[in-house]
Design an enzyme around this catalytic site. Structure first.
Site, PDB file in Angstrom:
ATOM      1  N   HIS A  54      -0.121 -12.611 -12.529  1.00  0.00           N
ATOM      2  CA  HIS A  54      -1.257 -13.564 -12.982  1.00  0.00           C
ATOM      3  C   HIS A  54      -1.024 -14.794 -12.587  1.00  0.00           C
ATOM      4  O   HIS A  54       0.396 -15.195 -12.723  1.00  0.00           O
ATOM      5  CB  HIS A  54      -1.408 -13.147 -14.314  1.00  0.00           C
ATOM      6  CG  HIS A  54      -2.289 -11.824 -14.639  1.00  0.00           C
ATOM      7  ND1 HIS A  54      -1.885 -10.839 -15.839  1.00  0.00           N
ATOM      8  CD2 HIS A  54      -3.187 -11.198 -13.880  1.00  0.00           C
ATOM      9  CE1 HIS A  54      -2.783 -10.104 -15.547  1.00  0.00           C
ATOM     10  NE2 HIS A  54      -3.583  -9.960 -14.683  1.00  0.00           N
ATOM     11  N   HIS A  85      -3.156  -7.508  -7.333  1.00  0.00           N
ATOM     12  CA  HIS A  85      -1.763  -6.889  -7.972  1.00  0.00           C
ATOM     13  C   HIS A  85      -1.390  -5.895  -6.954  1.00  0.00           C
ATOM     14  O   HIS A  85      -0.142  -5.673  -6.841  1.00  0.00           O
ATOM     15  CB  HIS A  85      -2.364  -6.046  -9.380  1.00  0.00           C
ATOM     16  CG  HIS A  85      -2.524  -6.962 -10.237  1.00  0.00           C
ATOM     17  ND1 HIS A  85      -1.733  -8.290 -10.683  1.00  0.00           N
ATOM     18  CD2 HIS A  85      -3.571  -7.159 -11.420  1.00  0.00           C
ATOM     19  CE1 HIS A  85      -2.087  -8.938 -11.710  1.00  0.00           C
ATOM     20  NE2 HIS A  85      -3.315  -8.270 -12.123  1.00  0.00           N
ATOM     21  N   HIS A 117      -9.687  -9.008  -7.866  1.00  0.00           N
ATOM     22  CA  HIS A 117      -8.431  -9.250  -8.502  1.00  0.00           C
ATOM     23  C   HIS A 117      -7.169  -8.164  -8.666  1.00  0.00           C
ATOM     24  O   HIS A 117      -5.971  -8.342  -8.501  1.00  0.00           O
ATOM     25  CB  HIS A 117      -8.757  -9.461 -10.005  1.00  0.00           C
ATOM     26  CG  HIS A 117      -7.842  -9.645 -11.034  1.00  0.00           C
ATOM     27  ND1 HIS A 117      -7.311 -10.918 -11.539  1.00  0.00           N
ATOM     28  CD2 HIS A 117      -6.753  -8.803 -11.822  1.00  0.00           C
ATOM     29  CE1 HIS A 117      -6.333 -11.035 -12.456  1.00  0.00           C
ATOM     30  NE2 HIS A 117      -6.012  -9.655 -12.373  1.00  0.00           N
ATOM     31  N   GLU A 118      -7.867  -6.798  -8.804  1.00  0.00           N
ATOM     32  CA  GLU A 118      -6.624  -5.701  -8.909  1.00  0.00           C
ATOM     33  C   GLU A 118      -5.886  -5.514  -7.449  1.00  0.00           C
ATOM     34  O   GLU A 118      -4.806  -5.174  -7.517  1.00  0.00           O
ATOM     35  CB  GLU A 118      -7.590  -4.735  -9.239  1.00  0.00           C
ATOM     36  CG  GLU A 118      -7.872  -4.662 -10.799  1.00  0.00           C
ATOM     37  CD  GLU A 118      -6.829  -4.881 -11.818  1.00  0.00           C
ATOM     38  OE1 GLU A 118      -5.761  -4.685 -11.685  1.00  0.00           O
ATOM     39  OE2 GLU A 118      -7.206  -5.755 -12.861  1.00  0.00           O
TER      40      GLU A 118
END
Lengths: 196, 136
Positions: A138, A132, A128-129
């Protein structure tokens, strides 16, 4: 999927990125390998490469576990709550909360492990990170990697079509990508929200 | 701590449900506009952290369930595809306390969580042939 304001991304001349770990964390090879696997998941779908470096100060992406206030104005809050955060390109800072119970097994794909344990699957958060770090914001698609929450006891590491579409919008497709991702979200999931 | 699997976490280190720093928010279940509840300002700080209340409104949050909080709750409910009630119902608060990423969902007052391009699958039927296309 969504992007940070202005759709920042790693520039064309920086497509072979390096990552390094905070030396003060003294992470084991087992823990570091979790991040390597997470990078591979993104590298499979876009024409970027991620290479581990031992030079923390000069790497493109810097990964570290920290507790409480750690210098970026975004203090961690102890167990549970906020698990990690990362900054948009080309910042490359990727921080995780040192006060969590992290599971590093890396067995299998998406699924559940013992739910009575308040522990977080490290690879799920890492994937997930990294999203980013690459420029994704998101997503409202619940099964996507870029959905903001993760339930304890859940392992979610496979990119969905929502994640792939988003990151390929930024960087294009890896020529070797065969188009296979986990099951796409349902039409209802995609279409029931407002347009923000 | 790092553990090879969840069963390897020592029992005395296993977290109970009360270990979640946000679990106290569950006490606000049923709160709605017009109410005043001790500690509600903490929930406003939570929503501000994730972008649902603008930074420009920072400072002296009160314990009043005011329009600022109601707007934040409604935007949160829309983002997470919950029923948009504007109230702190059980479903919403159960979602609020789930561990999550620290990156904001809303930037400069605008939620981006639904901004992705949508794919529509359409079918065409031609003379003797049928083909599919995905419109992005």
């Amino acid at each position: 999927y969504s992007f940070f304001p202005g759709e920042p991304r790693w520039p064309e001349r920086r497509r072979d990125l390096t990552y390094a770990f905070e030396p003060r964390n003294a992470l084991t090879e087992e823990v570091k390998s979790v991040f390597s696997r997470a990078f591979v998941r993104w590298a499979e779908v876009i024409p970027l490469t991620f290479t581990r470096s031992e030079t923390f100060s000069t790497s493109d992406i810097s990964i570290g576990f920290y507790s409480g206030e750690h210098g970026d104005g975004e203090p961690f809050d102890g167990e549970m709550g906020t698990l990690a955060h990362a900054f948009s390109p080309p910042n490359g800072h990727f921080h995780l909360d040192q006060n969590e119970n992290w599971i590093v097994s890396g067995d299998g794909g998406d699924g559940r492990f013992l739910s009575e344990t308040w522990a977080i699957d490290l690879e799920s958060v890492a994937v997930h990170e990294i999203g980013h770090v690459l420029g994704l914001g998101h997503s409202s698609v619940q099964d996507s990697i870029m959905y903001p929450t993760i339930t304890t006891g859940r392992r979610k590491v496979d990119l969905t079509s929502d994640d792939v579409e988003g990151v390929q919008y930024l960087y294009g497709a890896n020529p070797n990508f065969n188009g296979s991702t986990s099951s796409p979200p349902s039409t209802q999931q995609r279409d029931t929200g407002d347009s923000g | 701590g790092f553990y090879p699997n969840s069963s390897a976490v020592p029992p005395d280190l296993r977290r109970s449900a009360t270990g979640n720093v946000w679990n106290s928010f569950l006490n606000f279940t049923g709160c709605h506009a017009g109410m005043k509840v001790d500690g509600l300002y903490k929930l406003k700080k939570y929503f501000q952290h994730f972008g649902y209340i603008p930074e420009t409104l920072s400072g002296n949050f009160t314990d009043d369930f005011d329009d600022i909080l109601k707007t934040a709750v409604e935007m949160y409910q829309r983002n997470f595809q919950l029923n948009v009630t504007g109230e702190l119902d059980e479903l919403t608060l159960n979602h609020v306390v789930i561990p999550r990423c620290g990156v904001a969902d809303v930037v400069n007052g605008t939620s981006t969580m639904h901004s992705g391009r949508r794919a529509y699958e359409v079918s065409f039927t031609g003379r003797g042939s049928r083909f599919n296309a995905v419109k992005l």
